[in-house]
Design an enzyme around this catalytic site. Structure first.
Site, PDB file in Angstrom:
ATOM      1  CE1 TYR A 292      62.521 116.168  76.145  1.00 41.15           C
ATOM      2  CE2 TYR A 292      61.630 117.849  77.598  1.00 41.15           C
ATOM      3  CZ  TYR A 292      62.257 117.495  76.413  1.00 41.15           C
ATOM      4  OH  TYR A 292      62.613 118.468  75.512  1.00 41.15           O
TER       5      TYR A 292
ATOM      6  CB  THR B  71      58.405 121.710  67.410  1.00 43.24           C
ATOM      7  OG1 THR B  71      58.323 121.163  68.732  1.00 43.24           O
ATOM      8  CG2 THR B  71      59.371 122.897  67.415  1.00 43.24           C
TER       9      THR B  71
ATOM     10  CB  SER C 214      60.147 118.054  61.909  1.00 44.96           C
ATOM     11  OG  SER C 214      60.491 117.209  62.997  1.00 44.96           O
TER      12      SER C 214
ATOM     13  CE  LYS D 122      65.930 116.882  75.757  1.00 43.15           C
ATOM     14  NZ  LYS D 122      66.807 116.950  74.565  1.00 43.15           N
TER      15      LYS D 122
ATOM     16  CB  SER E 217      64.372 121.043  77.520  1.00 43.21           C
ATOM     17  OG  SER E 217      63.095 121.489  77.920  1.00 43.21           O
TER      18      SER E 217
END
Length: 267
Positions: A151, A186, A16, A155, A138
């Site tokens: 997160y 997404t 995905s 990252k 990101s």
């Protein structure tokens, strides 16, 4: 012949989102794909649109299983030209409300899993004197954003690891690319972890207003084939993409802007 045609390309998180967009675009350009993820049924659907692709369904954090998986993939393909470390999970919780176990999960999925897979794939690339490692970080890998402490940590770690690895292995003919996507439409917001480890679920999320996975894939492929080390991915002029420049040009202004975006939380 394009720079993609005939290349063997392994994409994690290909069922995905950006991974799926990349799979479809790279297959259309003649890439020979290995597509991975946890959801075998979803991978099979993507594979049906990517003739000749190999499906390897596994949990990226099952580190003990990875050596055998890599050996099987390399035997089946004759070697990996590009490894795209795309699988990941995001977060939507305040630091004060986040369980330590959630931080561990974010680091395992977003940093240690791609690092370990790369460790296993890289030696063959070095031996051949060619290859590309593409790590999907990101904007959060460059800027500290509210509700994403774990997160952002994972990252930022990915970006630092990638930059140092690039410096070391350039001499062996292997290139390292870092992707810094902003908002791409997404399911990453819906699947993001809350402080207790549950999924955020449906509901408004900034990423939903982003570019399509197909637009993202084309930007990424253009950057890779153009040998761009760090590839921004997003809508030109979008606020989140401007943060990449703001963090470099005026860090203090960037910090203040992020603080202003933090949700109010009584204690």
């Amino acid at each position: 012949m394009s720079n993609v045609s005939g290349k063997t390309i392994w994409i994690t998180g290909a069922s995905s989102g950006i991974g799926k967009g990349l799979a479809l675009a790279l297959a259309a350009k003649g890439g020979r794909l290995v597509i991975s993820g946890r959801n075998r049924a979803a991978l099979d659907e993507v594979a049906a649109e990517c003739p000749g692709s190999i499906v390897e369904a596994f949990e990226t954090t099952d580190l003990d299983a990875l050596p055998a998986i890599v050996a099987r993939v390399e035997a089946a393909t004759g070697g990996i030209d590009w490894l795209i470390n795309n699988a990941g999970i995001s977060q939507r919780s305040l630091a004060l409300d986040t369980d330590f176990a959630v931080y561990r999960t974010l680091m395992e999925v977003d940093f240690f899993a791609p690092l370990r897979l790369t460790q296993l794939v890289l030696p063959a690339m070095v031996k051949r004197g060619s290859g590309r490692i593409i790590n999907n970080a990101s904007v959060a890998g460059k800027v500290g954003s509210p509700l994403r402490t774990g997160y952002c940590a994972a990252k930022h770690a990915m970006v630092g690891w990638s930059d140092a690895m690039r410096a070391e292995i350039a001499q062996h003919g292997v290139q390292v690319h870092v992707l810094t996507p902003g908002f791409v439409a997404t399911g990453i917001g819906r699947n993001a972890l809350r402080g207790d480890g549950s999924q955020k679920g449906d509901g408004a999320d900034p990423v939903d207003a982003g570019i399509s996975i197909h637009e993202a894939a084309e930007q990424i492929i253009a950057g890779i084939t153009g040998n761009v080390p760090e590839i921004p991915v997003g809508r030109d002029g979008a606020a989140e993409m401007q943060l990449l420049d703001l963090k470099r040009q005026d860090p203090e202004a960037c910090f203040k802007l992020m603080a202003g975006m933090a949700p109010a939380a009584g204690r």
